[in-house]
Design an enzyme around this catalytic site. Structure first.
Site, short mmCIF file in Angstrom:
data_model
loop_
_atom_site.label_atom_id
_atom_site.label_comp_id
_atom_site.label_asym_id
_atom_site.label_seq_id
_atom_site.Cartn_x
_atom_site.Cartn_y
_atom_site.Cartn_z
N HIS A 13 -10.97 -13.24 7.97
CA HIS A 13 -11.82 -12.06 8.13
C HIS A 13 -13.26 -12.42 8.45
O HIS A 13 -14.08 -11.56 8.69
CB HIS A 13 -11.78 -11.20 6.87
CG HIS A 13 -10.39 -10.71 6.57
ND1 HIS A 13 -9.53 -11.39 5.76
CD2 HIS A 13 -9.71 -9.64 7.04
CE1 HIS A 13 -8.37 -10.75 5.71
NE2 HIS A 13 -8.46 -9.69 6.49
N GLU A 51 0.82 -1.22 0.00
CA GLU A 51 0.00 0.00 0.00
C GLU A 51 0.85 1.27 0.00
O GLU A 51 0.35 2.35 -0.26
CB GLU A 51 -0.97 0.00 1.19
CG GLU A 51 -0.31 0.27 2.52
CD GLU A 51 -1.29 0.20 3.69
OE1 GLU A 51 -1.99 -0.81 3.80
OE2 GLU A 51 -1.32 1.15 4.48
#
Ligand code: GLN
Ligand code: ZN
Length: 820
Positions: A758, A669
């Site tokens: 998740h 990122e």
């Protein structure tokens, strides 16, 4: 003919001058003029009306203000509303209070163009989906239920499970290179757009009624399309512009009717590499907007990067003010001034105050830009502003009562940044005392003994390439490690953290409040650590972890123990929805006064005969998730952190830890927005990791971990990190990601995540086996590890136990198959 009709409607829309409208209609209906020619004629005819906005002196404006409230009032109100403990009107009241407070603050600071519609209950991109009626079909049931607009917005952002309905949320992704996340618009081939939410008009009127002549801020149509996703094959979302633009024109019409004279259109996609097609759509769209509203002052804003190769196209747009992010791209001002703009009427908004960081503005630097622009264009064609919306900085430094006064005097949060704009204008008008005070603060910071550590600088400067290389090549290390560890094929491990239950979090809270002594706290953490070790041994994991129970957050934990970092009390920034983060501030040279993790890792190793993996956060991730000092290149700060982590790695090795993981989930990122800048970033980022990892003997096995997929385009650099083992998130993509590693012939060991952490779903052994079989097809079995996608701290214990037990079973089956 079709194209003609498409152009005609939006063009006529919003033209309030009836005589002119009639004239245009006559021309259109004669059909002798092509739409483009009609447009050109029209623009020419109106030229003498362009820029009705009479500006006599330099404007100061703002692109957006934090919406969470200075005490995170919006977060608290939203969360209370979601749990049903407050009513929607109570929530609306909090929201209106925040807006009013923000407008008043900006008025007090003398801001000429105060933004409105920068407020959102969740995210401004989602707001735009609602404004344009881009509401995915699965939510239609909810519109039928007459859900309020706000409830619909929350349903789209968070999913909706109620009353028999179970509708999934829309996808969320990162907003450019920030830690803010937006809800990704969904488009279909037959996408219909219509004016649905009138929030922008309502908020403009709300400001007007409260006495503020606000500047509505809208995400521009081209960036809105580009930031979204096609939800079916066979069309290009840019082709939807003809359907979308009429909604924008309708909104602009409502706004001008309501009295708006200046509107800011954000097109941040200009900071990316755009196709020629996208640029064409951009220029067509703004030509239409201008044709329809020649009287309206449009501020076009992009930020986070240079306009770069898009500059000629951008300068040709018929907008009145162009915003430049001069923090990220200082060279851009000269590029713009060198063009012919001195002859046109374009005004410039100089983004001189950093909207992405918390440092006090250096007025001398900003004034150099401002004076240069004034010299070429004149004061009446200049506005000054933050580089981007202030959404990305905390609200108010005044709440920080614990930061040392010396350091606090180097900082500015959103409220203080407004003041900086005001002061810059006052200095331009001749107030020299303000400049002198700022120079003092800047000088003090540059020379401060709190920042500079000679030993740290010398060490970074003395770097030689051998510091960033392990002693032997991977194949040599692998043989040594295999012999030493004697691990089975498909060794199993986890990524580090185990469930952070309320009990564990409570321990930290009670320690902070003084309800627990350090000894009591440590004893409780020891107990949790021993329990998790016993449990890992019981189910037969091969390389154990200590569970990270002693850590609040993977960056904060290290920042708190390193010199050169400080933590704020209230420096919250919106990450997504009601979630806020409080990034550490790196203000000075980074060093490591003492061991950071050795106590817990050696305690854990002493409690098992199995291999215990030490767990560290890598330099790039620590950098990426902090506010970083701006007085030296980011790469220098990364290197300082890297040396500190390297010392910790060596300290762990000396304490008998043989496997050490350095997490770098943020390395991807951190990639710059423009591809042409990737190589330079990757070079220093990979080198920082290698410095951290290379202080140890060949016997010591270095792992790294990354979440977030999409390594295809940077696989070469991932390989260059030369970790002995990399564990990555792959299960959500069904191991698709492994193709990149296989195609590249990735040489080192790799643990492709076999289940998604998740979700609370419990994966079966069978499905993990089938994923592992895919992995075996792609990569040599002897290089494969078996592990979940990421750390388990957000999970609950029951599902974790089932999932990991099944994962170990899957590894055992794979070993049996391999033995056949
Ligand atoms: N070691 C960390 C954990 O297990 C890694 C977290 C992450 O990748 N974001 O929680
Ligand atoms: Zn992860």
């Amino acid at each position: 003919m079709d194209a003609f009709l498409k152009v005609r409607q939006p063009m006529l829309y919003g033209i309030r001058d009836h005589a002119c409208k009639k004239q245009l209609r006559t021309i259109f209906s004669s059909l002798t003029l092509s739409p483009v020619k009609a447009l050109l004629w029209y623009v020419e005819e109106r030229e003498h009306h362009v820029s009705p906005f009479k500006q006599s002196a330099m404007i100061i404006h703002n692109l957006g203000y934090p919406r969470i409230g200075s005490q995170r009032e919006l977060k608290k109100a939203c969360e209370s509303y979601w749990t049903g403990s407050i009513s929607i009107s109570a929530l609306q009241e909090v929201a209106a209070g925040i807006r009013l407070q923000n407008w008043e603050l900006q008025k007090q600071a003398g801001i000429d163009w105060i933004p409105c519609n920068d407020f959102s209950y969740y995210d401004q991109v989602l707001d735009t989906s609602l404004m344009t009626g881009a509401i995915p079909a699965r939510y239609q049931a909810l519109t039928a239920k007459q859900l309020s607009e706000t409830d619909l917005l929350f349903a789209m952002a968070r999913g909706y499970q109620w009353d028999g309905d179970d509708i999934t949320a829309m996808e969320m992704t990162k907003w450019f290179d920030t830690n803010y996340h937006y809800i990704v618009p969904e488009f279909t081939a037959s996408q219909d757009f219509h004016l649905f939410s009138r929030k922008v008009v309502d908020q403009f009127l709300e400001a007007k009624n409260a006495g503020y002549a606000a500047k509505p801020v809208l995400l521009g149509p081209v960036s809105f399309l580009l930031l979204g996703k096609e939800k079916e094959a066979g069309f290009n979302r840019l082709s939807l512009i003809d359907k979308l633009l009429p909604v924008y024109l309708e909104v602009l019409d409502l706004l001008t009717k309501a009295g708006a004279t200046v509107v800011q259109l954000d097109e941040p996609c200009l900071s990316l590499n755009l196709s020629a097609e996208a640029l064409q759509v951009l220029s067509d769209s703004y030509a239409q907007i201008h044709a329809a509203f020649p009287q309206l002052h449009i501020v076009l804003a992009s930020y986070f990067e240079c306009y770069g190769q898009h500059l000629p196209a951008v300068l040709a747009l018929p907008v009145q003010t162009l915003h430049l992010d001069l923090v990220r791209c200082p060279a851009q001002l000269e590029d713009v001034l060198q063009t012919k703009i001195a002859n046109s009427k374009l005004q410039l908004s100089l983004g001189v105050v950093d909207g992405r960081n918390i440092w006090k503005n250096d007025y001398t630097k900003s004034l150099a830009f401002i004076h240069r622009a004034i010299k070429v264009l004149g004061e009446d064609r200049i506005a000054i502003a933050p580089s981007c919306s202030l959404l990305h900085v905390p609200c108010d430094l005044d709440y920080e009562t614990a930061i040392s006064p010396e350091i606090k005097n180097w900082m500015a949060f959103a409220k203080q940044k407004l003041q900086e704009l005001k002061e810059l204008r006052d200095i331009v008008k001749g107030n020299t005392a303000l400049l002198a005070a700022n120079e003092d603060a800047i000088r003090n910071r540059a020379a401060s003994g709190l920042i500079h550590r000679k030993a740290v600088k010398d060490r970074v400067a003395a770097f030689t390439l051998s510091d960033a290389s392990r002693k032997s090549a991977f194949t040599v290390r692998q043989a040594i490690q295999q012999e030493q560890f004697d691990l089975p094929l498909f060794p199993t491990t986890t990524i580090g953290s185990f469930p952070q239950t309320d009990d564990i979090r409570q321990l930290r809270a009670r320690l902070k409040k003084g309800e627990l002594t350090v000894a009591q706290y440590d004893a409780a953490i020891e107990k949790a650590t021993i329990e998790v070790i016993r449990w890992q041994e019981e189910i037969g994991l091969d390389v154990l972890v200590h569970g990270e129970f002693e850590r609040n957050d993977m960056v904060e934990y290290f920042g708190e123990q390193l010199d050169g970092f400080l933590f704020t009390k209230n420096g919250w920034v919106q990450s997504y929805g009601s979630r806020c983060v409080k990034p550490p501030v790196i203000f000075g040279d980074v060093s490591r006064p003492a061991d950071m993790t050795v106590r817990w890792s050696s305690f854990a190793q002493a409690n098992t005969d199995k291999l215990m993996k030490g767990m560290l956060t890598g330099p790039v991730t620590i950098l990426q998730w902090s506010f970083v000092r701006d007085d030296q290149p980011r790469s220098t700060t990364a290197n300082q952190i890297a040396w500190a982590i390297r010392d910790e790695v060596v300290a762990l090795e000396n304490a008998g830890i043989k496997v050490i993981q350095i997490d770098e989930p943020a390395i991807r990122e951190g990639l710059p927005l423009r591809r042409e800048n990737w190589a330079a970033y990757l070079e220093w980022a990979v080198q920082a990791f290698r410095i951290a990892a290379s202080g140890v003997k060949d016997e010591t096995q270095i792992h790294t971990h990354m979440c977030y997929s999409e390594f295809n385009d940077i696989i070469k650099h991932i390989a260059a990190m030369d970790a002995d083992v990399i564990t990555i998130e792959t299960s959500r993509s069904q191991m698709e990601l492994l193709d990149a590693f296989a195609d590249f012939k990735y040489p080192n060991e790799i643990g492709p995540g076999v289940y998604d952490i998740h979700s609370p779903r419990q994966p079966s052994a069978e499905e993990m086996i089938s994923l592992l079989e895919k992995a075996v097809e792609a990569l040599p079995a002897r290089n494969l590890w078996v592990n979940p996608d990421c750390g388990l701290k957000t999970r609950k214990w029951p599902e974790t136990k089932v999932a990991l037990t099944n994962m170990v079973k899957a590894a055992v089956v794979m070993r049996e198959k391999a033995a056949l």
